[in-house]
Design a protein around this motif. Structure first.
Motif, PDB file in Angstrom:
ATOM      1  N   TYR A 299       0.839  -1.192   0.000  1.00  2.49           N
ATOM      2  CA  TYR A 299       0.000   0.000   0.000  1.00  2.49           C
ATOM      3  C   TYR A 299       0.879   1.250   0.000  1.00  2.49           C
ATOM      4  N   LEU A 300       0.584   2.152  -0.939  1.00  2.28           N
ATOM      5  CA  LEU A 300       1.379   3.374  -1.099  1.00  2.28           C
ATOM      6  C   LEU A 300       0.682   4.535  -0.401  1.00  2.28           C
ATOM      7  N   ASN A 301       1.307   5.037   0.644  1.00  4.51           N
ATOM      8  CA  ASN A 301       0.776   6.218   1.323  1.00  4.51           C
ATOM      9  C   ASN A 301       1.215   7.473   0.577  1.00  4.51           C
ATOM     10  N   ARG A 302       0.830   8.603   1.077  1.00  5.16           N
ATOM     11  CA  ARG A 302       1.122   9.868   0.394  1.00  5.16           C
ATOM     12  C   ARG A 302       2.618  10.068   0.214  1.00  5.16           C
ATOM     13  N   GLN A 303       3.413   9.769   1.248  1.00  3.17           N
ATOM     14  CA  GLN A 303       4.864   9.968   1.161  1.00  3.17           C
ATOM     15  C   GLN A 303       5.489   9.024   0.118  1.00  3.17           C
ATOM     16  N   ALA A 304       5.017   7.774   0.090  1.00  2.00           N
ATOM     17  CA  ALA A 304       5.555   6.818  -0.874  1.00  2.00           C
ATOM     18  C   ALA A 304       5.196   7.212  -2.306  1.00  2.00           C
ATOM     19  N   LEU A 305       3.965   7.725  -2.505  1.00  2.00           N
ATOM     20  CA  LEU A 305       3.555   8.170  -3.834  1.00  2.00           C
ATOM     21  C   LEU A 305       4.396   9.365  -4.296  1.00  2.00           C
ATOM     22  N   THR A 306       4.728  10.242  -3.351  1.00  2.00           N
ATOM     23  CA  THR A 306       5.575  11.387  -3.692  1.00  2.00           C
ATOM     24  C   THR A 306       6.938  10.927  -4.177  1.00  2.00           C
ATOM     25  N   VAL A 307       7.517   9.928  -3.511  1.00  2.00           N
ATOM     26  CA  VAL A 307       8.815   9.394  -3.919  1.00  2.00           C
ATOM     27  C   VAL A 307       8.734   8.843  -5.341  1.00  2.00           C
ATOM     28  N   LEU A 308       7.685   8.082  -5.652  1.00  2.00           N
ATOM     29  CA  LEU A 308       7.545   7.504  -6.989  1.00  2.00           C
ATOM     30  C   LEU A 308       7.315   8.589  -8.043  1.00  2.00           C
ATOM     31  N   ASN A 309       6.506   9.577  -7.705  1.00  2.00           N
ATOM     32  CA  ASN A 309       6.204  10.632  -8.682  1.00  2.00           C
ATOM     33  C   ASN A 309       7.417  11.493  -9.005  1.00  2.00           C
TER      34      ASN A 309
END
Length: 413
Positions: A299-309
């Motif tokens: 599960y990707l939280n907001r911080q993890a999504l920011t890293v990927l983006n």
């Protein structure tokens, strides 16, 4: 006293015996009983007696007036009646005598039937040497393991196991051999704990091939070495030091920094992040087709999504973190020692970031069941290792609740 005038033998219970043949001159008194050690130890008078077993026809015990007692079996072979002595009481137990009697009766029952050539049969069923069996086992079974497991288990099979038992036949290994082998791993218990299950699988497969008797696995019940679990949880201050260290590496290796941040924010295993592919990125999830416990959702939280983006040159397929000079993913373990050295965290492993994720989750009152789901644990027992951390949170909550109640009662200090 029986009708024939004979008394029961001394100390022999009346309700356990029955006269089956009258005694005449020179004919022993005969009783039908269940022959066992108790009957063999009975004291009798000066009369010759024969006890015949109720359960195994032909099996008997003969007691002479002198006190000598002999086991025997009466049988008929090719039209002739034979009495075969099986040994004297004191030298042969009742259990052994019964087994010998059965063997003689079976031999007579099979008399005349064709018998396989013992030497030819032995050659056919002769078990191979373990070093000769190992390649066959590997060819048949290795494909059932994941590639990383194959790499480790290949060393176990062809180095540890073949070096220890290569010259032994597959059907020769016994539990005592395994225990003696175990003692040789006292200095490297982890290696034994990893190799023992591999040998156990080899022996089980040998049973399926008919190279060992069924249920004879010598590894069964062998204890593994107890090892202290390596649990390291980062404190708030240590997380701050790690953040500063990552900033120093952002210009040199931004891909490494992003991968480590994903480990921190997701609690995923190292291999799951460094081997992730763009095909599996389906925000707000990573859909892994395979992992240590099978298919898995991260599960990707907001911080993890920011890293990927923030990753440049995003594509529809391929490695999310490709290695610069080869066709494969990055290897985080090559760079982690430098990062933790800068962070002054020499004892922290990459896997400890996963433990720390669970620790922070418990501090935020997230249940063990939900934590197990986040970490992708297949078994609840795996998540239970963090239960002691949950106890501390519950204890702290109980203290705060009791403090509030005491304040309402006007007895707070």
């Amino acid at each position: 006293m029986f009708s024939n005038g004979h008394l029961l033998p001394e100390n022999l219970p009346r309700n356990h015996l029955k006269v089956v043949a009258d005694s005449v001159s020179k004919t022993p008194t005969q009783y039908s009983v269940h022959l066992n050690g108790n009957i063999a130890r009975r004291r009798v008078g000066n009369t010759e007696i024969e006890y015949w077993d109720k359960d195994l026809p032909g099996f008997g015990l003969r007691v002479f007036p002198s006190g000598r007692k002999t086991w025997f079996v009466m049988l008929r072979q090719r039209g002739k009646q034979r009495r075969i002595s099986l040994g004297h009481v004191g030298e042969v137990s009742a259990k052994t005598a019964r087994r010998l009697a059965k063997a003689e009766l079976v031999k007579v029952a099979l008399d005349g039937l064709p018998i396989a050539n013992a030497k030819t049969d032995a050659k056919k069923k002769q078990s191979p040497l373990i070093r000769d069996y190992a390649p066959r086992f590997w060819a048949d079974y290795a494909r059932h393991w994941k590639p990383s497991t194959q790499k480790r288990n290949k060393v176990s099979v062809f180095r540890d196991i073949c070096e220890a038992f290569g010259d032994r036949r597959v059907d020769e290994l016994r539990k005592s051999d395994i225990l003696l082998w175990r003692d040789g791993f006292a200095e490297k218990p982890g290696s034994f704990n990893r190799t023992l299950p591999v040998l156990a699988v080899m022996m089980t497969y040998a049973e399926q091939l008919g190279l060992r008797p069924r249920g004879s696995n010598p590894c069964k019940g062998t204890p593994r070495y107890k090892r202290k679990r390596m649990e390291r949880f980062l404190t708030n201050r240590e997380f701050q030091r790690l953040a500063l260290a990552l900033r120093e590496f952002e210009d040199r290796r931004p891909d490494i920094v992003r991968a480590v941040k994903l480990l921190i924010f997701t609690g995923a295993r190292c291999g799951e992040i460094q081997n992730v592919r763009w095909e599996w990125v389906q925000p707000p999830r990573l859909m892994l087709p395979d992992s240590k416990t099978g298919a898995k959702i991260i599960y990707l939280n907001r911080q993890a999504l920011t890293v990927l983006n923030d990753i440049p040159n995003q594509r529809r397929e391929g490695w999310v973190f490709p290695a610069p000079q080869c066709d494969g993913p990055i290897n985080l373990t090559n760079f982690w020692p430098r990062i933790r050295e800068v962070a002054a965290l020499p004892d922290v492993r990459l896997h400890d970031l996963r433990h720390s994720f669970a620790s922070i989750a418990i501090q935020n009152n997230i249940s063990l069941m939900v934590i197990g789901k986040l970490l992708g644990h297949a078994l609840a027992e795996t998540t239970a290792r963090y239960a002691h951390l949950s106890d501390e949170v519950v204890s702290d909550a109980a203290s705060r609740v009791s403090g509030s109640i005491a304040k309402c009662l006007g007895i707070a200090s």
